[in-house]
Structure formats: C-alpha cells, structure tokens
Design an enzyme around this catalytic site. Structure first.
Site, short mmCIF file in Angstrom:
data_model
loop_
_atom_site.label_atom_id
_atom_site.label_comp_id
_atom_site.label_asym_id
_atom_site.label_seq_id
_atom_site.Cartn_x
_atom_site.Cartn_y
_atom_site.Cartn_z
N CYS A 98 -15.87 21.50 -8.70
CA CYS A 98 -16.64 20.26 -8.40
C CYS A 98 -14.28 19.79 -7.62
O CYS A 98 -13.92 20.66 -7.05
CB CYS A 98 -16.22 19.30 -9.88
SG CYS A 98 -15.01 19.81 -11.70
N ASN A 104 -3.28 11.38 -20.77
CA ASN A 104 -4.01 12.24 -21.27
C ASN A 104 -4.17 12.26 -22.33
O ASN A 104 -3.12 11.24 -23.33
CB ASN A 104 -3.14 13.57 -20.54
CG ASN A 104 -1.74 13.98 -21.22
OD1 ASN A 104 -1.32 14.10 -22.22
ND2 ASN A 104 -1.01 13.13 -20.13
N CYS A 152 -8.97 10.15 -14.55
CA CYS A 152 -8.59 8.78 -13.21
C CYS A 152 -8.84 10.19 -11.71
O CYS A 152 -9.79 9.29 -10.73
CB CYS A 152 -7.39 8.53 -12.84
SG CYS A 152 -7.73 6.57 -14.40
N GLY A 187 0.33 4.27 -12.64
CA GLY A 187 -0.63 3.19 -12.24
C GLY A 187 -0.06 1.86 -12.89
O GLY A 187 0.17 1.07 -12.83
N LYS A 223 8.98 10.96 -9.52
CA LYS A 223 8.71 10.06 -9.30
C LYS A 223 10.34 8.90 -10.60
O LYS A 223 10.23 7.72 -10.26
CB LYS A 223 7.44 10.37 -10.60
CG LYS A 223 6.23 10.02 -10.16
CD LYS A 223 5.53 10.18 -10.91
CE LYS A 223 4.22 10.37 -9.80
NZ LYS A 223 2.18 10.30 -10.92
N SER A 240 -1.35 11.14 -2.77
CA SER A 240 -2.98 10.59 -4.00
C SER A 240 -2.37 9.27 -4.60
O SER A 240 -2.88 8.31 -5.67
CB SER A 240 -3.53 11.03 -4.48
OG SER A 240 -3.05 12.58 -5.61
N ASN A 241 -1.18 9.40 -5.11
CA ASN A 241 -0.54 8.02 -6.28
C ASN A 241 -0.53 6.98 -4.95
O ASN A 241 -0.02 5.55 -6.46
CB ASN A 241 0.72 8.21 -6.54
CG ASN A 241 0.98 10.18 -7.17
OD1 ASN A 241 1.76 10.79 -7.36
ND2 ASN A 241 -0.43 10.51 -8.37
N LEU A 242 0.12 6.59 -3.92
CA LEU A 242 -0.12 5.77 -3.58
C LEU A 242 -0.45 4.62 -3.77
O LEU A 242 -0.30 3.31 -3.45
CB LEU A 242 0.72 6.15 -2.09
CG LEU A 242 1.55 7.62 -1.71
CD1 LEU A 242 1.96 7.30 -0.11
CD2 LEU A 242 2.85 6.49 -2.06
N GLN A 243 -2.19 5.36 -4.09
CA GLN A 243 -2.71 3.56 -3.60
C GLN A 243 -3.19 2.79 -5.49
O GLN A 243 -3.14 1.92 -5.09
CB GLN A 243 -4.17 4.49 -4.17
CG GLN A 243 -5.98 3.94 -4.37
CD GLN A 243 -5.97 4.34 -5.36
OE1 GLN A 243 -5.17 4.31 -6.17
NE2 GLN A 243 -7.20 3.58 -6.04
#
Ligand SMILES: [Zn+2]
Length: 392
Positions: A350, A134, A191, A44, A89, A72-75
């Site tokens: 969770c 992290n 995140c 990000g 990546k 889920s990274n593309l947002q």
C-alpha cells in the site's frame, strides 16, 4: 497617577483591535503577553496556531518538532514554504513567527516529545496544544497535562473530519476518559495513509487557537467536557458530551498511572527506532510477515511467479504503481479472492505498509499460505528501489 503599563506604544498600536474589546482590553493583552503556550508539532495544526497565537500577542510560544520539511507537507503546513523543503521544521517555524511578531519569544525544541523530556519541557507553560498525529504522543501530551495540572487543547484531523476539545482534568475529563484504549497499531490510518483536505487543519487548528486564547484570558466558556466534531463534506458542526470517567487510570478516583509510562509500548508499538519517529513514518520494526523493498526486488527477479498485489485506493493507484502489480483495493479484497492463486507467493503493498499488513493477515486467514507485506509500502519502494516512482 496612571497605572504602569507593560505594553509599549507600538504594542498598543499592534493590538488595538484587541484593546477595544471589553473582553480583552489592556488587562487581557497584558495577560496574553505574560502567557506561555507550548505547541506540540509544527504541522497542519501547529502552523495556523503558531501564526495566529503569535499575531495575537501570546508572549512566549514554545514549539516541539524534530521533523524536516517535506514536499508533501506544503499542501497544509503553511508555516513552511517551498524554499524550506529539507530544512528542520522548527527552524522554518521560528523564522515565520519572528517575522509575524518580533515581540513574541519563540522557544524551539528540536527534539521528539518523549516521556524522558516532556515534564521538563512542559512545566513552565500555562497550557499545551496538541498538534500531533500519532497515538503515543497524544497519550503522552494528555498524561503530562494531567500530572502537571495544565489544560490540553486537543485537536485531530483525518480526511474531511476534525475534532476539538479542551481536556483539563482539574475541571473535567482528560483524553483517557474519552479514549481509554489506543487502537491496535496500524488499525487507524494516519493522514499519510488516508489523506487530508489541505484547509481542514486550518479550521481545526484555529478552533484550538480560539480555545487557547479564551483559557489564557479567562473569558467565555471553554470546551471542557464537550467535543466539537466538524464534517467538512457535509458542512456540519456537531457537539458531543465527553463525561469524566471516575475510573480513569490517570484522572479518576484511584489513579494507577502516577508518572509517565512507555507510550510506544502502551500503544502496542514495539522497539521503536528513534529515527523512525517522524510524523507519518512507521513507528515500528519490521516483522517476519513483511519484506523490505530491496528483498522484494530480488524476489521478483528470482521468482517471476511472485504476485505483487496493490491494495490502495483507485485515487492512489492513479498516481503511481509498481510495474506488473495487480490492483485490488482493500475494500474489495474479501470479494475478489478468486482472482488470486493460492499456490503463488504474494507480496501486498500500500502507501506506507499499514493497510497491506491488514490485507496480508486477511489473505493468510483465507488460505493463502505465502503472503508478505511490503515494509514501508510503495513509499519505501520509491526510496530504495525505483526513484522514478513519485512519492506522495
Ligand atoms: Zn481521565
């Protein structure tokens, strides 16, 4: 006689809006061209940074990332396109950087940034930009910068909030002065656990980018000894002072840390499996208080009395759930023990298995004897047991 210019006519056209700024000019642009910046992470924060620093003409951009592009990274990780899902990546990043500015030398490091390779990778760069999410890597980036006497342009994001600072132990505090102790593992959600507004890393990453360019140009006032806190929901920027700690273990008067240490151990993470070091992945081995997705499936089949307890947020519950599970958000758990039966075995889950570990601890303290946490959360359940459950 005209001075020898290191910019080609094409570069002069490309950077003309910089060249007419007195604060940049030919000298500044040549400085940028000679600069070397190391980005830790291409997620990000690394995405907007890579685009803008390349476009601005930073001559050499190094980037460290071992991850593979996930849906889920593309947002928010705009270096990576839908077609890149499943690709490394670093390869995706290199393609984009070379398209935006072929004058830039891009140096890919397809590896984790570790205490073993960090000094060797970082030593030839002018500054490092921390785009990690992290704690072990954050402390590592800090210590490398202090030991090599380089600035660390720091940024972090969570949900709707971000932070930016420049840690330069030569001139001010370091990250350890501000955060001397890492939080206990699992206590601060990532995140992946807590969510993040997609545009937020754009805002924070570009504030880091501005600071990096100022440092390279030697212009303006760098964000040293200060931290900007941005609250997107309130549309508010605040600035807090970050003092240097004279007793800081690495940049203080009598440093006890004089070389890189074991950052997993320092952050309380034992026996990290190197394959599990991807961003957002659990950085640890399973404990005796946890159960794998496969074993949970078997336990439910053998003992239908098992209660499967979902402690995620209502917004997550709306996305997907394990069939037959009971839903009590972690924030309400302490008030709703009476809905659970002490004699029955309970397995808490969770998203990735961090909050459920906390919930299981809480339940055990309150008299529930047979409580386990689903290792890897519903994400692991989807991967290992029920692929119909969407991963998010
Ligand atoms: Zn310090």
């Amino acid at each position: 006689m005209f001075p020898l210019m290191s910019l080609s006519n094409e570069e002069i056209r490309r950077y003309s809006r910089h060249l007419i700024l007195p604060e940049v000019g030919m000298d500044g642009q040549e400085k940028l061209k000679a600069s070397r910046v190391l980005l830790i992470g291409s997620g990000g924060l690394g995405s907007p940074l890579a685009y803008y620093l390349a476009a601005a003409g930073v001559g050499t951009l190094g980037m460290v990332d071992f991850d593979v592009v996930d849906f889920s990274n593309l947002q928010r990780q705009i270096l990576h396109f839908t077609k890149d899902v499943g690709r490394p990546k670093i390869v995706s990043a290199q393609e984009k950087v070379e398209q935006i500015n072929p004058e830039v030398t891009f140096i890919p490091y397809e590896t984790h940034f570790t205490a073993e390779n960090a000094i060797e990778i970082a030593q030839d760069y002018d500054l490092l930009i921390d785009g990690t999410d992290n704690f072990p890597t954050r402390y590592l980036v800090n210590d490398v910068c202090v030991l090599l006497k380089k600035p660390n342009v720091y940024g972090s994001i969570f949900r709707f909030e971000g932070r930016v600072s420049v840690f330069d132990a030569q001139k001010g505090p370091c990250y350890r002065c501000h955060f001397p102790e890492p939080p206990p593992p699992g206590m601060v959600p990532s995140c992946a656990e807590g969510g993040v507004l997609g545009v937020l890393p754009g805002v924070i990453g570009l504030l880091q980018g501005v600071e990096a360019l100022k440092l390279l140009l030697g212009k303006g006032k760098p964000l040293i000894g200060k931290m900007i806190l941005y609250d997107a929901l309130e549309a508010r920027f605040r600035e807090v002072k970050v003092p240097k700690d004279p007793d800081c273990p690495i940049c203080g008067k009598n440093p006890t840390i004089t070389k890189l240490i074991d950052y997993q151990q320092f952050c309380g993470i034992e026996n990290p499996d190197s394959d599990e070091l991807a961003v957002g992945a659990p950085l640890r081995k399973m404990t005796k208080d946890e159960i794998t997705a496969e074993d949970l499936k078997e336990q439910i089949a053998k003992n239908p009395m098992t209660m499967v307890l979902d402690v995620r947020n209502p917004s997550e519950y709306a996305i997907c759930r394990i069939e037959g599970s009971k839903f009590i958000p972690l924030t309400e758990l302490a008030e709703r023990y009476d809905e659970l039966v002490k004699e029955k075995p309970i397995v808490v889950y969770c998203h990735h298995g961090v909050r459920s570990l906390r919930a299981a601890q809480l339940l055990r303290k309150n008299g529930f004897a047979d409580v386990k946490s689903l290792f890897g959360g519903i994400n692991a359940w989807s991967e290992k047991v029920d692929p119909n459950i969407p991963r998010y």
